[in-house]
Motif scaffolding. Structure first.
Motif, short mmCIF file in Angstrom:
data_model
loop_
_atom_site.label_atom_id
_atom_site.label_comp_id
_atom_site.label_asym_id
_atom_site.label_seq_id
_atom_site.Cartn_x
_atom_site.Cartn_y
_atom_site.Cartn_z
N ILE A 1 2.22 -5.40 19.35
CA ILE A 1 2.46 -6.48 18.39
C ILE A 1 1.15 -6.93 17.75
N PHE A 2 0.11 -7.03 18.59
CA PHE A 2 -1.15 -7.58 18.12
C PHE A 2 -2.17 -6.51 17.72
N ALA A 3 -1.76 -5.25 17.77
CA ALA A 3 -2.66 -4.18 17.34
C ALA A 3 -2.93 -4.31 15.85
N THR A 4 -4.15 -4.03 15.47
CA THR A 4 -4.55 -4.14 14.07
C THR A 4 -4.65 -2.75 13.46
N GLN A 5 -4.14 -2.59 12.26
CA GLN A 5 -4.29 -1.33 11.54
C GLN A 5 -5.34 -1.49 10.46
N VAL A 6 -6.33 -0.63 10.48
CA VAL A 6 -7.38 -0.62 9.47
C VAL A 6 -7.20 0.62 8.62
N ASN A 7 -7.01 0.42 7.33
CA ASN A 7 -6.78 1.53 6.40
C ASN A 7 -8.10 2.00 5.81
N VAL A 8 -8.42 3.27 6.05
CA VAL A 8 -9.71 3.80 5.64
C VAL A 8 -9.53 4.99 4.70
N ALA A 9 -10.12 4.89 3.51
CA ALA A 9 -10.13 6.00 2.56
C ALA A 9 -11.36 6.85 2.87
N VAL A 10 -11.13 8.12 3.19
CA VAL A 10 -12.21 8.98 3.67
C VAL A 10 -12.35 10.22 2.79
N ALA A 11 -13.57 10.47 2.33
CA ALA A 11 -13.84 11.66 1.53
C ALA A 11 -13.48 12.91 2.31
N PHE B 1 -6.71 -0.23 0.82
CA PHE B 1 -7.72 0.27 1.75
C PHE B 1 -8.66 -0.87 2.14
N GLU B 2 -9.08 -0.86 3.40
CA GLU B 2 -10.04 -1.85 3.87
C GLU B 2 -11.48 -1.32 3.82
N ILE B 3 -11.62 -0.01 4.05
CA ILE B 3 -12.94 0.63 4.06
C ILE B 3 -12.88 1.91 3.23
N PHE B 4 -13.97 2.17 2.53
CA PHE B 4 -14.08 3.40 1.73
C PHE B 4 -15.30 4.16 2.18
N MET B 5 -15.09 5.38 2.69
CA MET B 5 -16.18 6.28 3.08
C MET B 5 -16.27 7.37 2.02
N SER B 6 -17.18 7.20 1.09
CA SER B 6 -17.30 8.09 -0.06
C SER B 6 -18.18 9.29 0.25
N ALA B 7 -18.05 10.32 -0.58
CA ALA B 7 -18.91 11.50 -0.43
C ALA B 7 -20.25 11.32 -1.10
#
Length: 258
Positions: free
Chosen positions: A15-25, A68-74
Motif C-alpha cells: 500500500i505504501f510502496a512508492t513508484q518512481v517513474n524514470v525515463a532512461v536513454a 516521469f519523475e527522473i530523466f536519465m539522458s544520453a
C-alpha cells in the motif's frame, strides 16, 4: 497468527510502496536492471518503473506532460533543455560518460577501424537517428571527422534508438555504430572484441557526458502516497545514480565515471 501478521506487513508494504517513474536513454538499458537491483537493497519499498527510449523523444514527451519523475539522458543537451524550460528542478549533472563502437555479426577486418565502413563489402551501416539519439549524433560526428561522410551517405540505415541500432547491426545491416556499453551485456558475449566489434577512436567525437535531472512535476500525488514521501524516494534514486555504488556498476558496463 504469524502468517496473518506477515500478510499484514506485506499488504502494508504494497500500500505504501512508492513508484518512481524514470525515463532512461536506451544505451543504459544494459546496466539499468543491475542499478535498480542495487538501489532496492536499501530501498525495498520503492518500485522503479523504467521506460527506455531515445533521449530526444523523451524531451518531447516531458514537454507534453509525460509523468516521469527522473530523466536519465544520453547527453547533457537534452537535460539542459528541460532545465532551461523550467521543466527540471535540478541542474543537469553527468552520471557517466559513454563511448561508441562499431559492431558486426560478421568477422571483419577491424584493424581498419572506422575506415572499414567505406569498403565495398559494407552496403548497410546501422546508426541511431542523429536528430533524437545522442549516440547517433556522436557516430555521425566521428564519420564526418574521419572524412567518410560522402562515401558512405547512401549506406545508412537509421534506427530509432541506440538499442535498436544494436539489433540492426547484427541483423539487417553489415555493420553498425553502437553504444560500447551494450557489449558488456551478458546477451552479447558471443560477439568478440577485435573480431566482431571495436571501439571508435574517441578523438573523432565529442565526449558523451550523460545527464540526469529530476522533473519539475515529480511532487505530484501517486495513489495514497503523500507528496513528501514521493519526493524523498525520487531524491533517493537520483542520489543513488550519482553514488559510488552506481559508478562501479556503470564502469562494469564500459562507461567512464568522474
Amino acid at each position: 497468527m504469524k502468517k496473518i501478521i506477515l500478510g499484514l506487513i506485506v499488504l502494508c508494504s504494497s500500500i505504501f510502496a512508492t513508484q518512481v517513474n524514470v525515463a532512461v536513454a536506451s544505451n543504459v538499458s544494459y546496466a539499468i536492471n543491475e542499478l535498480v537491483k542495487e538501489f532496492n537493497k536499501t530501498n525495498p519499498n520503492t518500485k522503479i518503473e523504467v521506460t527506455l527510449g531515445s533521449s530526444g523523444k523523451f524531451v518531447t514527451q516531458i514537454q507534453n506532460g509525460a509523468p516521469f519523475e527522473i530523466f536519465m539522458s544520453a547527453d547533457m543537451k537534452f537535460t539542459q533543455t528541460l532545465f532551461d524550460e523550467n521543466l527540471a528542478i535540478t541542474k543537469p549533472i553527468s552520471y557517466a560518460q559513454g563511448s561508441i563502437a562499431i559492431l558486426s555479426s560478421k568477422e571483419l577486418d577491424l584493424k581498419k577501424g572506422i575506415n572499414l565502413i567505406k569498403d565495398d563489402s559494407i552496403s548497410k551501416i546501422a546508426i541511431a537517428n542523429p536528430k533524437t539519439a545522442p549516440y547517433g549524433t556522436a557516430a555521425m560526428e566521428a564519420i564526418k571527422n574521419a572524412g567518410l561522410e560522402e562515401v558512405t551517405k547512401d549506406k545508412f540505415v537509421y534506427a530509432e534508438s541506440i538499442s535498436q541500432a544494436v539489433t540492426y547491426a547484427t541483423t539487417a545491416a553489415d555493420i553498425g555504430f553502437i553504444a560500447k556499453s551494450s557489449m558488456y551485456d551478458e546477451k552479447m558475449v558471443q560477439y568478440k572484441e577485435n573480431v566482431n566489434w571495436v571501439s571508435v577512436d574517441p578523438k573523432l567525437y565529442t565526449p558523451i557526458d550523460q545527464g540526469i535531472v529530476i522533473i519539475e512535476h515529480s511532487n505530484s500525488l501517486v495513489g495514497l502516497i503523500k507528496d513528501n514521501n514521493k519526493k524523498e524516494e525520487v531524491k533517493a534514486f537520483y542520489d543513488f545514480i550519482l553514488s559510488k555504488e552506481a559508478k562501479k556498476i556503470f564502469e562494469n558496463y564500459g562507461y567512464i565515471t568522474k
